[in-house]
Design an enzyme around this catalytic site. Structure first.
Site, PDB file in Angstrom:
ATOM      1  N   GLN A 234       0.825  -1.200   0.000  1.00 16.84           N
ATOM      2  CA  GLN A 234       0.000   0.000   0.000  1.00 16.84           C
ATOM      3  C   GLN A 234       0.866   1.261   0.000  1.00 16.84           C
ATOM      4  O   GLN A 234       1.972   1.272   0.538  1.00 16.84           O
ATOM      5  CB  GLN A 234      -0.927   0.002   1.210  1.00 16.84           C
ATOM      6  CG  GLN A 234      -2.019  -1.050   1.157  1.00 16.84           C
ATOM      7  CD  GLN A 234      -3.186  -0.638   0.263  1.00 16.84           C
ATOM      8  OE1 GLN A 234      -3.181   0.441  -0.313  1.00 16.84           O
ATOM      9  NE2 GLN A 234      -4.189  -1.501   0.160  1.00 16.84           N
ATOM     10  N   ASP A 342      -8.228  -9.266  -0.723  1.00 15.29           N
ATOM     11  CA  ASP A 342      -7.715  -7.956  -1.116  1.00 15.29           C
ATOM     12  C   ASP A 342      -7.223  -8.056  -2.558  1.00 15.29           C
ATOM     13  O   ASP A 342      -6.027  -8.005  -2.827  1.00 15.29           O
ATOM     14  CB  ASP A 342      -6.584  -7.527  -0.171  1.00 15.29           C
ATOM     15  CG  ASP A 342      -6.088  -6.115  -0.459  1.00 15.29           C
ATOM     16  OD1 ASP A 342      -6.742  -5.402  -1.246  1.00 15.29           O
ATOM     17  OD2 ASP A 342      -5.034  -5.734   0.094  1.00 15.29           O
ATOM     18  N   CYS A 369      -9.919  -1.631  -3.999  1.00 11.64           N
ATOM     19  CA  CYS A 369      -9.496  -0.311  -4.473  1.00 11.64           C
ATOM     20  C   CYS A 369     -10.336   0.153  -5.659  1.00 11.64           C
ATOM     21  O   CYS A 369     -10.020   1.171  -6.287  1.00 11.64           O
ATOM     22  CB  CYS A 369      -8.014  -0.321  -4.851  1.00 11.64           C
ATOM     23  SG  CYS A 369      -7.580  -1.509  -6.138  1.00 11.64           S
TER      24      CYS A 369
END
Length: 411
Positions: A234, A342, A369
């Site tokens: 990240q 994720d 995202c």
């Protein structure tokens, strides 16, 4: 054509209507009255650029970056920070209601970034060795926008960019390289491919002619992560503790899966809450770092399988023990308590969602995202018997339309 911008849509474009047509305008702010030029038409939708701002919105500000509008990196600098946050909340809501068909959407807020500027601890710079340009792709093209200073880079990465730019004229940068990737850690900067890079000496960044730091360490929320520029991590450290807390919460129990586990950002804290944890990651570099990070933390109750997540689920479905580790086979014999996903921006494959539903975990946490692919996948999970209990948004990418979202579900 004169239009008034009604709101910001997923993807960051401003929505307007004129002459019975739907107009989408780049780099607009809600409430702007504009004269626009239509560049292309797709079906009933026209895509336009601003020719003149007739009456600026109260939410419009002057973008501080001289490359704004040409560089494709940022598309929200024309709005106040609060307007950016409001737009992102509406983007998430729009996707979940329109695409996922969620009627009773849980109330949620967006967590603002501690610093909306100079926050990026990871970057990828495009390099044009022929034209001697280094920066980001121009908006809507593959031409390189030559960027001397980036308003969203952490200072140490800005120094790395400066260092690379200083070396362009003397021909010391490799000519066959198309891009450079850099990531900041507690102990300096890692850059790929290898060139000399800035290091941190006595707390202050300085340029030193030395070998690149191949591996850096990031201290996040009490855990230590080793990684390099070749592995994903990240890019906004300031929000990572809250992101981890939102994704994992107070859960605990016997077994957990961490899908698309990367370098182990969630794997390590999960291993402190569950008796057995299996992470699945397709990238060899990231998977190797995740294993090292678990070993350095002395967490022996977790493992990371190097595999495409969809392929791993195919092995699970077939019961192919040859392609499953002993821990994976053991964990799947019992009820899986918790699954965390994720995935990349494209979301999870259909076979991955089917695999998750097949394991029937008690709880699911989906970190995304991209609100559109999140909504697509949530629709399948809800149709499979799960209930959406909470949504939280995080402004991991200020000055852009991108937003990180955590959705929690229970059986």
């Amino acid at each position: 054509m004169e239009v008034t911008i009604e709101r910001i849509l997923p993807g960051g474009l401003g929505l307007a209507h004129a002459d019975g047509k739907t107009i989408m305008v780049a780099l607009a702010a809600p409430g702007d009255r504009l004269r626009v030029r239509v560049d292309r038409v797709k079906g009933n939708v026209s895509f336009a650029q601003i020719e003149e701002i007739l009456s600026p919105s109260p939410q419009r500000v002057e973008p501080p970056c001289p490359y704004f509008g040409r560089c494709g990196g940022c598309d929200f600098q024309q709005m106040t920070y609060q307007a950016q946050l409001d737009a992102k909340v509406e983007i998430v809501r729009d996707c979940l209601r329109r695409l996922a068909r969620i009627e009773n959407l849980p109330e949620f807020q967006i967590i603002a970034a501690p610093n909306p500027w100079h926050y990026r601890s990871r970057a990828q710079w495009q390099y044009d060795s022929v034209r001697q340009k280094l920066g980001y792709f121009e908006s809507g093209s593959r031409n390189v926008c030559d960027v001397a200073e980036c308003a969203v880079l952490a200072p140490e990465l800005q120094q790395t960019l400066n260092h690379l730019r200083e070396r362009m004229p003397d021909g010391s940068l490799p000519e066959d390289v198309r891009d450079f990737r850099a990531v900041l850690g507690d102990n300096g900067v890692s850059i790929a491919p290898s060139v000399s890079s800035p290091t941190v000496t006595e707390g202050s960044p300085s340029i030193k002619d030395r070998e690149e730091i191949r591996e850096i360490t990031r201290s996040i929320h009490g855990e230590s992560y080793h990684l390099n520029a070749e592995s994903f991590f990240q890019a906004n450290d300031g929000l990572l503790p809250e992101l981890i807390d939102a994704a994992i919460g107070e859960v605990g129990g016997e077994t957990a899966l961490d899908l698309y586990s990367g370098a182990g950002l969630f794997t390590l804290p999960l291993a402190r809450r569950f008796k057995q944890v299996v992470g699945v990651e397709s990238d060899n570099v990231a998977a190797s770092f995740a294993r090292d990070n678990l070993a350095n933390a002395r967490l022996t109750n977790a493992e990371v399988v190097k595999s495409d997540v969809g392929v791993w689920f195919e092995a699970v479905r077939r019961g192919d023990s040859r392609k499953l580790s002993e821990n994976s086979a053991t964990i799947l014999q019992n009820q899986v308590d918790f699954i965390l996903l994720d995935p990349p921006r494209t979301g999870a494959e259909s076979r991955v969602i089917a695999g998750v539903l097949g394991l029937k975990p008690q709880r699911i946490s989906y970190v995304s995202c991209d609100p559109a692919t999140l909504a697509r996948d949530l629709k399948k999970l809800i149709a499979g018997g799960y209930t959406l209990t909470s949504v939280r948004a995080f402004d991991m990418f200020p000055q852009t339309h991108h937003v990180e979202t955590v959705a929690r579900l229970v059986a």
